[in-house]
Design an enzyme around this catalytic site. Sequence first.
Site, PDB file in Angstrom:
ATOM      1  N   TYR A  70       9.586 -36.311-109.484  1.00 20.81           N
ATOM      2  CA  TYR A  70       9.233 -35.541-110.678  1.00 20.81           C
ATOM      3  C   TYR A  70       9.790 -36.217-111.932  1.00 20.81           C
ATOM      4  O   TYR A  70       9.085 -36.373-112.935  1.00 20.81           O
ATOM      5  CB  TYR A  70       9.787 -34.126-110.549  1.00 20.81           C
ATOM      6  CG  TYR A  70       9.325 -33.190-111.638  1.00 20.81           C
ATOM      7  CD1 TYR A  70       8.091 -32.563-111.563  1.00 20.81           C
ATOM      8  CD2 TYR A  70      10.138 -32.924-112.739  1.00 20.81           C
ATOM      9  CE1 TYR A  70       7.667 -31.693-112.558  1.00 20.81           C
ATOM     10  CE2 TYR A  70       9.723 -32.063-113.735  1.00 20.81           C
ATOM     11  CZ  TYR A  70       8.489 -31.445-113.643  1.00 20.81           C
ATOM     12  OH  TYR A  70       8.081 -30.595-114.637  1.00 20.81           O
ATOM     13  N   VAL A 100      -6.969 -32.612-110.839  1.00 16.70           N
ATOM     14  CA  VAL A 100      -6.663 -33.654-111.823  1.00 16.70           C
ATOM     15  C   VAL A 100      -6.454 -35.025-111.195  1.00 16.70           C
ATOM     16  O   VAL A 100      -6.462 -36.043-111.904  1.00 16.70           O
ATOM     17  CB  VAL A 100      -5.438 -33.283-112.683  1.00 16.70           C
ATOM     18  CG1 VAL A 100      -5.703 -32.017-113.480  1.00 16.70           C
ATOM     19  CG2 VAL A 100      -4.160 -33.144-111.846  1.00 16.70           C
TER      20      VAL A 100
END
Length: 259
Positions: free
Chosen positions: A153, A61
């Site tokens: 994150y 991705v």
Amino acid sequence: MPRFDNQTVLVTGGTGGQGTSHVRAFHAEGANVVIGGLDAERGAALADELGPRAHFVHLDVTEESSWAAAVPAAERAFGSLDVLVNNAGVQNPPAPIEHTDRATWSRILDVNLTGTFLGIRAAIPALRRAGGGSIVNIASIMAMGGTAHYAPYVAGKWAVRGLTRTAALELGRDRIRVNTIHPGVIATPFIHEPAAGATAAIADFYSPEPFAVPRLGEPTDVTRLLLFLTSSEASFITGSEYVVDGGLLLGPALPAEAA
């Protein structure tokens, strides 16, 4: 009639715990499923198991060229692309900001944020050719607040929220809906196994005992909501965020004896 007859769904991270759940559920609902991922052996095995309405594509991705190959492959295999699920994600090893190196920061944002951006961008022309469709970005409850030691994150998933809302505004007139799901602690290898470079798993820091629903989530808890959001039943929903966390964000529930 199954909800996704004659529709094609591309799921990134399609060989992981949540991804496999999503792929199987869409397939069971009549969809043609395109399993995007890096693990060719697992992806091909899943596609073979599901049969002719399933197809594996190698998809990194973070690479524009990989997206440029994957979306046309979906259209060649099944004639259209109707749904994109940006599910692929990676977790950083826990560390305070002062001890988080630049390479870790860049890697986590490349996958979780830039990968989502590239996926939306690559899918838009195909979704327009299909006459509209749906994109769902899988974020996290860590996008709803701060979480110590997980800065890359958290930052990436917060940014996915803004990206989703912007895409929803830009694409609504093309009949392309864009929404976000924020899973809590879901019982998959992603939270039960330590991230690369870590010695502890995310699940080690969370006990479900204080949750309003006192258990860890299952992949199907996320999948059921995903099926709704990408179906015609949700045709008036775009730019929205849905939390699947058993009440974790609500705060601690009263113990049973105190209720």
